[in-house]
Design a protein around this motif. Structure first.
Motif, PDB file in Angstrom:
ATOM      1  N   UNK B 120       0.832  -1.199   0.000  1.00 18.75           N
ATOM      2  CA  UNK B 120       0.000   0.000   0.000  1.00 18.75           C
ATOM      3  C   UNK B 120       0.870   1.254   0.000  1.00 18.75           C
ATOM      4  N   UNK B 122       3.890   1.440  -1.140  1.00 15.91           N
ATOM      5  CA  UNK B 122       4.513   1.464  -2.459  1.00 15.91           C
ATOM      6  C   UNK B 122       3.542   2.022  -3.494  1.00 15.91           C
ATOM      7  N   UNK B 123       2.289   1.570  -3.434  1.00 20.31           N
ATOM      8  CA  UNK B 123       1.269   2.053  -4.360  1.00 20.31           C
ATOM      9  C   UNK B 123       1.053   3.543  -4.206  1.00 20.31           C
ATOM     10  N   UNK B 124       1.002   3.993  -2.951  1.00 24.50           N
ATOM     11  CA  UNK B 124       0.827   5.422  -2.691  1.00 24.50           C
ATOM     12  C   UNK B 124       1.974   6.216  -3.312  1.00 24.50           C
ATOM     13  N   UNK B 126       3.872   5.383  -5.835  1.00 22.52           N
ATOM     14  CA  UNK B 126       3.794   5.394  -7.298  1.00 22.52           C
ATOM     15  C   UNK B 126       2.725   6.363  -7.784  1.00 22.52           C
ATOM     16  N   UNK B 127       1.599   6.420  -7.062  1.00 24.44           N
ATOM     17  CA  UNK B 127       0.514   7.326  -7.474  1.00 24.44           C
ATOM     18  C   UNK B 127       0.997   8.780  -7.402  1.00 24.44           C
ATOM     19  N   UNK B 130       3.235   9.436 -10.311  1.00 24.11           N
ATOM     20  CA  UNK B 130       2.473   9.612 -11.555  1.00 24.11           C
ATOM     21  C   UNK B 130       1.849  11.008 -11.587  1.00 24.11           C
ATOM     22  N   UNK B 131       1.318  11.461 -10.441  1.00 25.40           N
ATOM     23  CA  UNK B 131       0.697  12.789 -10.394  1.00 25.40           C
ATOM     24  C   UNK B 131       1.735  13.873 -10.698  1.00 25.40           C
ATOM     25  N   UNK B 134       2.272  13.864 -14.393  1.00 27.71           N
ATOM     26  CA  UNK B 134       1.155  14.150 -15.291  1.00 27.71           C
ATOM     27  C   UNK B 134       0.519  15.516 -15.115  1.00 27.71           C
ATOM     28  N   UNK B 135       0.568  16.074 -13.900  1.00 31.63           N
ATOM     29  CA  UNK B 135      -0.073  17.376 -13.687  1.00 31.63           C
ATOM     30  C   UNK B 135       0.851  18.479 -14.200  1.00 31.63           C
ATOM     31  N   UNK B 245      10.324   5.397  -7.020  1.00 30.56           N
ATOM     32  CA  UNK B 245      10.460   4.184  -6.212  1.00 30.56           C
ATOM     33  C   UNK B 245      11.912   3.922  -5.833  1.00 30.56           C
ATOM     34  N   UNK B 246      12.861   4.205  -6.769  1.00 26.13           N
ATOM     35  CA  UNK B 246      14.267   3.933  -6.468  1.00 26.13           C
ATOM     36  C   UNK B 246      14.711   4.695  -5.223  1.00 26.13           C
TER      37      UNK B 246
END
Lengths: 293, 337
Positions: B120, B122-124, B126-127, B130-131, B134-135, B245-246
């Protein structure tokens, strides 16, 4: 393109990626069930499979032979890793083991970078021919290969687990490790077997997806993570759950990317993951029971 | 009792000595490059101190700390460059905002156990990454914030070089260490250690494990955010790549290399890894000329595996144990002539 044919298109590309996720997820579930380890290096096994395949094909080995050799090579590498790193640290805490597999994944990726460099490699599709049209949507032949391989491998996995001695021994280890040991099943050997079997699944996934996505040293990260997401969606300990989780993730991702925003494609998988974890912490098909102390 | 007092005095003396060394170093080092490495070590130390609190005392892994680091850096960067907010106010806003986000995201995350929790976070991470990518209107996308981020200043003193920035970073790093040390030795610290020992036992003794874990998670996020703000004002340019992530993994590596359950662990771990990474950048091209810029990840990975297998308590604890063993043997040798 009308909305319905667009949806069909997303469904087809979703199924293709979903098949790959399912294969990777299955590897996660098998290792987790037998050893209790979450193997964060699973994605790197996918990359290794694809890299070996490309190298062999470029060296002039016919595709079918290259496929078999590549899968066997990955199995040997992973077997050595299990023997060298996982077994030595067997008594470590789950946190430590997770960190070890993260380290392994980083090391494998780095070694791949040293050997193959940062350039993407291209693998020719298994069969030539233009895209096939189905009711307004198109599908490339390689997608059919991916879906076909997934189905075949799943059937084979089912057969191995239900009808062979080693499959039954693995299942016995899952049900009750202690009792399995009393019956003369060596848990260490089962751990090795689980790792090698998962490696074969991952390598196959990498090989069939290679013609669609190109092969790079860092392709394993996202594939591995999404395979893990799929496994978690399916409850982390259920093999049919992993397959359904993989397909569901592939389809949701492709729909989300197509209908909302393609830049957020990688984000979508993890938003789905967080939602599922928060609403149903045991996964969609898992039992979120209490833990015994 | 006397022994305990002696130990405490020794600990304080060590901290004093360390502080002295830290603040004389910049006068001895005239090379700007070495100074900049020390500044980066200080910034990373702040993050890793928080992460060690979370991992070592609350026993929870986070694979998403680069996201909090990035949130701090981007809050500072965007507020100061686009909206002309005062840098200190921006730093504070970043810290408070990140703390609140961590607390809110922590509520559902900490209902999860072990592997799920790691995933979880890790997912946070990555999100968030991505933001940031992309923003584009807000963050500048992959190419980063194009408008210049101002230097930090204290009164009329502008911290526009390594020498001046060094002092600010290390004062904050030492404050972070002292605060963490106080947390560890407080009631909350004992509660946290009990969580690490056995969460069930702690719960049955009336420790509100969930709330304590959340507090530490939020605190470690605030640490990361402050470090991120410092980074933004030090480099004066930010792009999403150092917050992926790295970097999260790198922070975890630093924490476990140093060892989780000691206040010296973070400084030691960060120094070892940062200096190693920098010297690899120097020497690797000599050994393997065709290697690109990311080969150091092999070494990271191998070090992580080896340390986790052979010294799961980290380098610091292993060294301390070796020293104590040596002293013990020496005393034994003295006793039996």
């Amino acid at each position: 393109m009308s909305l319905s044919s667009e949806l069909l298109q997303y469904l087809l590309s979703g199924l293709t990626m979903g098949g790959i996720y399912a294969l990777v997820a299955l590897g996660f579930v098998i290792i987790h069930n037998v050893t209790g380890i979450i193997n964060f290096a699973q994605g790197e096994f996918v990359m290794l499979g694809a890299m070996f395949m490309v190298t062999l094909v470029n060296a002039g080995v016919p595709a079918a032979g290259a496929l078999v050799i590549a899968v066997i090579l990955v199995m040997i590498v992973v077997g050595l890793i299990e023997f060298g790193a996982i077994r030595t640290a067997k008594k470590a805490s789950p946190l430590t083991l997770v960190i070890i597999t993260i380290g392994l994944s980083t090391a494998i990726k780095g070694i791949a970078l040293l050997i193959w460099g940062t350039n993407p490699y291209k693998l020719e599709p298994f069969t030539k021919g233009g895209p096939i049209h189905i009711g307004g949507a198109t599908i490339i032949p390689q997608s059919l290969w991916v879906i076909g391989t997934t189905v075949l491998v799943l059937a084979l996995t089912f057969f191995i687990f239900e009808y062979t001695y080693w499959g039954k021994a693995l299942r016995a280890c899952v049900v009750n490790k202690f009792a399995a040991r009393l019956m003369g099943i060596n848990p260490q050997r089962m751990s090795l077997l689980a790792f090698v079997f998962s490696a074969a699944l991952a390598a196959l996934a990498g090989i069939v997806i290679a013609p669609i996505t190109y092969v790079t040293y860092d392709m394993g990260l996202m594939l591995g993570l999404k395979g893990f997401v799929a496994a978690v969606l399916g409850g982390l300990s259920s093999t049919p759950g992993a397959v359904i989780g993989g397909l569901a993730l592939g389809i949701m991702e492709s729909m989300g990317a197509g209908l909302l925003s393609s830049g957020y494609k990688d984000g979508i998988a993890f938003i789905i993951l967080l939602l599922v974890l928060f609403l149903k912490p045991g996964g969609l098909f898992g039992t979120s029971g209490t833990k015994r102390v | 009792m006397k022994d305990l007092l002696k130990q405490k005095r020794l600990r304080h003396a060590l901290i004093l000595l360390f502080t002295l060394i830290i603040f004389t170093l910049p006068f001895l080092i005239t090379n700007n490059y070495y100074l900049s490495v020390l500044v980066i070590i200080g910034i990373h130390t702040i993050v890793v101190v928080g992460l060690c609190l979370l991992m070592g005392y609350a026993g929870q892994i986070s694979l998403g700390h680069a996201a909090f680091y990035g949130l701090g850096a981007y809050t500072s960067g965007i507020l100061t460059s686009t909206y002309n907010v005062s840098p200190w106010l921006a730093l504070l806003a970043g810290a408070v905002g990140t703390g609140i986000i961590a607390y809110l995201i922590g509520i559902p995350i900490f209902r999860l156990k072990e592997h799920y929790l790691a995933l979880a976070t890790l997912g946070f991470g990555l999100i968030i990454h991505v933001i940031l990518m992309e923003e584009v209107e807000l963050t500048g996308g992959p190419s980063g914030l194009s408008k210049g981020i101002p230097y930090l200043s204290i009164g009329s003193l502008v911290l526009n070089n390594d020498f001046k920035f060094y002092f600010l970073v290390w004062i904050l790093a030492l404050l972070a260490l002292i605060l963490a040390n106080n947390v560890v030795h407080s009631r909350i610290g004992r509660a946290l250690r009990s969580i690490h020992g056995s969460e069930f036992a702690a719960q049955s003794l009336g420790v509100d494990t969930g709330r304590h874990k959340l507090q530490v998670f939020a605190l470690s996020a605030v640490y990361a955010s402050v470090a991120g703000s410092l980074y933004a004002h030090y480099i004066t340019f930010i792009s999403p790549s150092p917050f992926g992530l790295m970097t999260s993994i790198q922070f975890v590596v630093m924490a476990v290399v140093g060892g989780l359950a000691s206040i010296w662990g973070p400084i030691f771990g960060v120094s070892v890894i940062t200096i190693m990474a920098e010297s690899l950048k120097e020497f690797m091209p000599l050994l393997i000329p065709q290697a690109g810029g990311e080969y150091e990840i092999v070494v990271y990975g191998i070090i992580l595996v080896v340390i986790m297998i052979f010294m799961p308590d980290g380098l610091t604890a292993t060294l301390v144990k070796a020293y104590e063993g040596w002293r013990y043997r020496k005393e034994r040798a003295n006793e039996t002539p």
